[in-house]
Design a protein around this motif. Structure first.
Motif, PDB file in Angstrom:
ATOM      1  N   HIS A 131       0.831  -1.198   0.000  1.00  0.00           N
ATOM      2  CA  HIS A 131       0.000   0.000   0.000  1.00  0.00           C
ATOM      3  C   HIS A 131       0.870   1.255   0.000  1.00  0.00           C
ATOM      4  O   HIS A 131       2.080   1.184   0.201  1.00  0.00           O
ATOM      5  N   LEU A 132       0.234   2.389  -0.220  1.00  0.00           N
ATOM      6  CA  LEU A 132       0.852   3.696  -0.058  1.00  0.00           C
ATOM      7  C   LEU A 132       0.099   4.415   1.044  1.00  0.00           C
ATOM      8  O   LEU A 132      -1.091   4.166   1.250  1.00  0.00           O
ATOM      9  N   ILE A 133       0.768   5.310   1.746  1.00  0.00           N
ATOM     10  CA  ILE A 133       0.121   6.143   2.752  1.00  0.00           C
ATOM     11  C   ILE A 133       0.145   7.573   2.238  1.00  0.00           C
ATOM     12  O   ILE A 133       1.212   8.119   1.984  1.00  0.00           O
ATOM     13  N   TYR A 134      -1.030   8.151   2.056  1.00  0.00           N
ATOM     14  CA  TYR A 134      -1.147   9.554   1.645  1.00  0.00           C
ATOM     15  C   TYR A 134      -1.537  10.372   2.869  1.00  0.00           C
ATOM     16  O   TYR A 134      -2.520  10.046   3.539  1.00  0.00           O
ATOM     17  N   VAL A 135      -0.779  11.417   3.134  1.00  0.00           N
ATOM     18  CA  VAL A 135      -1.096  12.339   4.218  1.00  0.00           C
ATOM     19  C   VAL A 135      -1.508  13.655   3.579  1.00  0.00           C
ATOM     20  O   VAL A 135      -0.822  14.171   2.698  1.00  0.00           O
ATOM     21  N   GLY A 136      -2.636  14.189   4.032  1.00  0.00           N
ATOM     22  CA  GLY A 136      -3.129  15.447   3.492  1.00  0.00           C
ATOM     23  C   GLY A 136      -3.430  16.436   4.592  1.00  0.00           C
ATOM     24  O   GLY A 136      -3.894  16.056   5.674  1.00  0.00           O
ATOM     25  N   GLU A 137      -3.145  17.702   4.307  1.00  0.00           N
ATOM     26  CA  GLU A 137      -3.530  18.762   5.228  1.00  0.00           C
ATOM     27  C   GLU A 137      -4.915  19.239   4.829  1.00  0.00           C
ATOM     28  O   GLU A 137      -5.151  19.625   3.682  1.00  0.00           O
ATOM     29  N   VAL A 138      -5.843  19.197   5.764  1.00  0.00           N
ATOM     30  CA  VAL A 138      -7.221  19.590   5.497  1.00  0.00           C
ATOM     31  C   VAL A 138      -7.267  21.105   5.344  1.00  0.00           C
ATOM     32  O   VAL A 138      -6.884  21.842   6.243  1.00  0.00           O
ATOM     33  N   GLU A 139      -7.708  21.564   4.170  1.00  0.00           N
ATOM     34  CA  GLU A 139      -7.819  22.994   3.901  1.00  0.00           C
ATOM     35  C   GLU A 139      -9.257  23.488   4.031  1.00  0.00           C
ATOM     36  O   GLU A 139      -9.488  24.677   4.240  1.00  0.00           O
ATOM     37  N   ARG A 140     -10.215  22.560   3.907  1.00  0.00           N
ATOM     38  CA  ARG A 140     -11.627  22.927   4.033  1.00  0.00           C
ATOM     39  C   ARG A 140     -12.404  21.636   4.316  1.00  0.00           C
ATOM     40  O   ARG A 140     -12.035  20.567   3.836  1.00  0.00           O
ATOM     41  N   TYR A 141     -13.459  21.752   5.115  1.00  0.00           N
ATOM     42  CA  TYR A 141     -14.290  20.587   5.410  1.00  0.00           C
ATOM     43  C   TYR A 141     -15.727  21.020   5.649  1.00  0.00           C
ATOM     44  O   TYR A 141     -16.007  22.186   5.900  1.00  0.00           O
ATOM     45  N   GLU A 142     -16.623  20.038   5.565  1.00  0.00           N
ATOM     46  CA  GLU A 142     -18.028  20.241   5.903  1.00  0.00           C
ATOM     47  C   GLU A 142     -18.613  18.898   6.306  1.00  0.00           C
ATOM     48  O   GLU A 142     -18.067  17.849   5.962  1.00  0.00           O
ATOM     49  N   TYR A 143     -19.698  18.943   7.066  1.00  0.00           N
ATOM     50  CA  TYR A 143     -20.339  17.703   7.487  1.00  0.00           C
ATOM     51  C   TYR A 143     -21.812  17.951   7.777  1.00  0.00           C
ATOM     52  O   TYR A 143     -22.243  19.084   7.927  1.00  0.00           O
ATOM     53  N   ALA A 144     -22.561  16.851   7.827  1.00  0.00           N
ATOM     54  CA  ALA A 144     -23.992  16.906   8.136  1.00  0.00           C
ATOM     55  C   ALA A 144     -24.295  15.807   9.146  1.00  0.00           C
ATOM     56  O   ALA A 144     -23.669  14.747   9.120  1.00  0.00           O
ATOM     57  N   PRO A 145     -25.240  16.051  10.035  1.00  0.00           N
ATOM     58  CA  PRO A 145     -25.606  15.006  10.991  1.00  0.00           C
ATOM     59  C   PRO A 145     -26.428  13.913  10.304  1.00  0.00           C
ATOM     60  O   PRO A 145     -27.496  14.194   9.749  1.00  0.00           O
ATOM     61  N   ASP A 146     -25.912  12.716  10.299  1.00  0.00           N
ATOM     62  CA  ASP A 146     -26.596  11.585   9.685  1.00  0.00           C
ATOM     63  C   ASP A 146     -25.883  10.315  10.143  1.00  0.00           C
ATOM     64  O   ASP A 146     -24.831  10.389  10.779  1.00  0.00           O
ATOM     65  N   ALA A 147     -26.408   9.182   9.788  1.00  0.00           N
ATOM     66  CA  ALA A 147     -25.783   7.903  10.131  1.00  0.00           C
ATOM     67  C   ALA A 147     -24.724   7.560   9.083  1.00  0.00           C
ATOM     68  O   ALA A 147     -24.937   7.756   7.892  1.00  0.00           O
ATOM     69  N   PRO A 148     -23.581   7.015   9.512  1.00  0.00           N
ATOM     70  CA  PRO A 148     -22.513   6.671   8.573  1.00  0.00           C
ATOM     71  C   PRO A 148     -22.727   5.311   7.909  1.00  0.00           C
ATOM     72  O   PRO A 148     -23.451   4.458   8.431  1.00  0.00           O
ATOM     73  N   LEU A 149     -22.093   5.119   6.776  1.00  0.00           N
ATOM     74  CA  LEU A 149     -22.010   3.805   6.150  1.00  0.00           C
ATOM     75  C   LEU A 149     -20.871   3.072   6.847  1.00  0.00           C
ATOM     76  O   LEU A 149     -19.759   3.599   6.952  1.00  0.00           O
ATOM     77  N   VAL A 150     -21.139   1.880   7.357  1.00  0.00           N
ATOM     78  CA  VAL A 150     -20.150   1.127   8.131  1.00  0.00           C
ATOM     79  C   VAL A 150     -19.872  -0.203   7.444  1.00  0.00           C
ATOM     80  O   VAL A 150     -20.781  -0.852   6.919  1.00  0.00           O
ATOM     81  N   PHE A 151     -18.600  -0.613   7.480  1.00  0.00           N
ATOM     82  CA  PHE A 151     -18.172  -1.874   6.884  1.00  0.00           C
ATOM     83  C   PHE A 151     -17.511  -2.718   7.966  1.00  0.00           C
ATOM     84  O   PHE A 151     -16.632  -2.237   8.690  1.00  0.00           O
ATOM     85  N   HIS A 152     -17.944  -3.984   8.080  1.00  0.00           N
ATOM     86  CA  HIS A 152     -17.391  -4.887   9.084  1.00  0.00           C
ATOM     87  C   HIS A 152     -17.482  -6.321   8.563  1.00  0.00           C
ATOM     88  O   HIS A 152     -18.533  -6.729   8.046  1.00  0.00           O
ATOM     89  N   ALA A 153     -16.394  -7.058   8.667  1.00  0.00           N
ATOM     90  CA  ALA A 153     -16.357  -8.481   8.301  1.00  0.00           C
ATOM     91  C   ALA A 153     -16.886  -8.731   6.884  1.00  0.00           C
ATOM     92  O   ALA A 153     -17.604  -9.692   6.639  1.00  0.00           O
ATOM     93  N   GLY A 154     -16.534  -7.843   5.956  1.00  0.00           N
ATOM     94  CA  GLY A 154     -16.885  -8.035   4.560  1.00  0.00           C
ATOM     95  C   GLY A 154     -18.283  -7.612   4.167  1.00  0.00           C
ATOM     96  O   GLY A 154     -18.716  -7.884   3.045  1.00  0.00           O
ATOM     97  N   SER A 155     -19.014  -6.939   5.066  1.00  0.00           N
ATOM     98  CA  SER A 155     -20.383  -6.525   4.775  1.00  0.00           C
ATOM     99  C   SER A 155     -20.651  -5.118   5.277  1.00  0.00           C
ATOM    100  O   SER A 155     -20.013  -4.658   6.220  1.00  0.00           O
ATOM    101  N   TYR A 156     -21.651  -4.482   4.672  1.00  0.00           N
ATOM    102  CA  TYR A 156     -22.125  -3.190   5.161  1.00  0.00           C
ATOM    103  C   TYR A 156     -23.051  -3.433   6.346  1.00  0.00           C
ATOM    104  O   TYR A 156     -23.762  -4.442   6.399  1.00  0.00           O
TER     105      TYR A 156
END
Length: 168
Positions: A131-156
């Motif tokens: 793999h490669l590791i990319y590091v980024g400096e956050v220059e701008r962000y936004e978010y909304a209150p909602d439920a996240p999409l979650v992945f565990h043991a090969g399934s959503y």
């Protein structure tokens, strides 16, 4: 390559026991083409400066699009965006077909309806095995209150909210 110390498939299954969120990482290439891929290897690194990382596999066809890009976006997916996750995880000549986007910093495409979006300037790339590791400096962000999409043991999976009980 050295002989593995243990069964790699079993190791992958063990790693899959850690539930993660799902994100689509997007960029714009030097030639102006949009590129994106689904990832669950996203993490916060630092608050000051605001740094995040993500880790694409070297063998993933879309990974080459990020090599010379100066910016990328982390689009954290909401629970209702499973199809979007699959679309960006599947090889295609146009992963953005039918996807609502807007232009972010440096022309990076941002996915409409994402739970959170972090627009980043690439500050480091590190080799890390397959793999490669990319590091980024956050220059701008936004978010909304909602439920996240979650992945565990090969399934959503859907999430549940648990109220905190504070000891008094």
């Amino acid at each position: 390559m050295a002989e593995p110390r243990f069964d790699l498939r079993d190791f992958r299954t063990a790693l899959g026991q850690f539930a993660t969120g799902v994100a689509v990482i997007t960029t714009r290439t030097d030639e102006g083409a949009r590129a994106g891929m689904t990832a669950n290897s996203f993490a916060s690194v630092s608050m000051d400066p605001p740094l995040v990382l993500w880790c694409p596999g070297k063998q993933v066809p879309s990974a080459a699009s990020f090599e010379r890009s100066t910016h990328f976006a982390i689009n954290v997916l909401a629970s209702g965006q499973r199809a979007l996750s699959r679309q960006f995880a599947t090889p295609s000549s146009d992963k953005f077909a039918g996807v609502a986007v807007r232009e972010g910093l440096a022309g990076v495409p941002l996915l409409e309806g994402a739970l959170a979006t972090f627009e980043c300037r690439t500050v480091a790339r590190h080799d890390a095995g397959d793999h490669l590791i990319y590091v980024g400096e956050v220059e701008r962000y936004e978010y909304a209150p909602d439920a996240p999409l979650v992945f565990h043991a090969g399934s959503y999976h859907d999430t549940a909210t648990h109220r905190s009980v504070l000891a008094g």
